[in-house]
Design an enzyme around this catalytic site. Structure first.
Site, PDB file in Angstrom:
ATOM      1  N   ASP A  32       0.826  -1.206   0.000  1.00  0.00           N
ATOM      2  CA  ASP A  32       0.000   0.000   0.000  1.00  0.00           C
ATOM      3  C   ASP A  32       0.860   1.255   0.000  1.00  0.00           C
ATOM      4  OD1 ASP A  32      -2.324   1.467   0.037  1.00  0.00           O
ATOM      5  OD2 ASP A  32      -2.575   1.371   2.203  1.00  0.00           O
ATOM      6  N   ASN A  81     -10.310  -2.229  -7.235  1.00  0.00           N
ATOM      7  CA  ASN A  81      -9.389  -1.358  -7.970  1.00  0.00           C
ATOM      8  C   ASN A  81      -9.812  -1.120  -9.412  1.00  0.00           C
ATOM      9  OD1 ASN A  81      -6.410  -2.671  -6.301  1.00  0.00           O
ATOM     10  ND2 ASN A  81      -7.812  -1.028  -5.689  1.00  0.00           N
TER      11      ASN A  81
END
Length: 254
Positions: A32, A81
């Site tokens: 991340d 995503n």
């Protein structure tokens, strides 16, 4: 130069105090911070941030091999995503194609006998990405020494739902009975079937949640949260996570 020397010395110090006998067999990573890194660097193109993240992943794979860790699973792209900016999604798909094709002939992958494996709803991916994945998996399918899992088009809840759908079909077809339904049977129908659950899950960027990553498999995983953004993730960060893992008393609910 001085900072680099200090970090090298710190790496050596941590390495010296790690116990090879307590090394995790399977490490999973939520990579991340690529987008935040892009903004911090002066709003460089977000795809460039992901490219730098790929470079970090390659370094981590080297560290994993050097430490004798057998399995690494990384969260590369979730089903959510797909809803990001089309430019970013398209850029990521191109990166997947480029880097899976690199893995086909990657010297370190073959030298260290690393099996490449993708887990997730790959049917959602563009054809060129699916073909690149197929090539990388085919080129490394004979290896059994190490496993490199990439979670792409992945969602932990959907994984469990899909597992139950497969089991239901088998029950409905008379292949198994409802009495056979247990934890092992569910595990055998997950995307990660045949792969041991992670001992340690690392998340970068300071966020402290799993975000749907390996929800079933993480029941007894040790969690480690690191403030460093993924493109800036250093070997010292990785070694500290392992040191922290080794210091914990793992009781598995007992």
């Amino acid at each position: 130069m001085a900072v680099k020397f200090i970090y090298s010395l710190y790496e050596w110090y941590i390495m010296k105090h790690l116990d090879p006998e307590k090394m995790p067999k399977h490490i999973a990573i939520i990579m991340d911070g690529n987008r935040r890194y892009s903004k911090i660097q002066g709003n460089i193109d977000v795809v460039k941030g992901h490219e730098i993240g790929v470079d970090t992943l390659e370094k981590v794979l080297d560290w994993v091999i050097d430490l004798g860790i057998e399995i690494i699973t990384v969260y590369a792209f979730s089903t959510e995503n797909f809803h990001r900016n089309p430019h970013e999604v398209e850029g990521l798909m191109k990166l997947f194609v480029k880097n899976f094709k690199r893995l086909v002939t990657h010297e370190k992958i073959h030298k260290n006998e690393v099996k490449v494996n993708v887990v997730g709803k790959t049917e959602l991916l563009p054809d060129e990405v699916k073909e690149a994945i197929r090539e990388a998996e085919e080129a490394t399918k004979q290896y059994k020494k190490r496993v490199f899992n990439l979670a792409i088009g992945y969602d932990g809840r959907l994984e469990i739902i899909d597992a139950f759908k497969k089991i239901y079909k088998k029950i409905n077809d008379g292949q198994i009975s409802i009495e056979e339904l247990d934890e092992n049977l569910i595990s055998e129908h997950l995307y990660t079937a045949g792969i041991e659950d992670p001992n340690l899950i690392i998340r970068t960027s300071g966020e402290e949640r799993l975000s749907g990553f390996l929800l079933w498999q993480s029941s007894y995983s040790e969690l480690y949260f690191c403030d460093t953004l993924w493109p800036e993730f250093r070997k010292t960060d990785f070694l500290r996570a392992i040191r922290d893992y080794q210091a914990r008393d793992r009781r598995f609910g007992s």
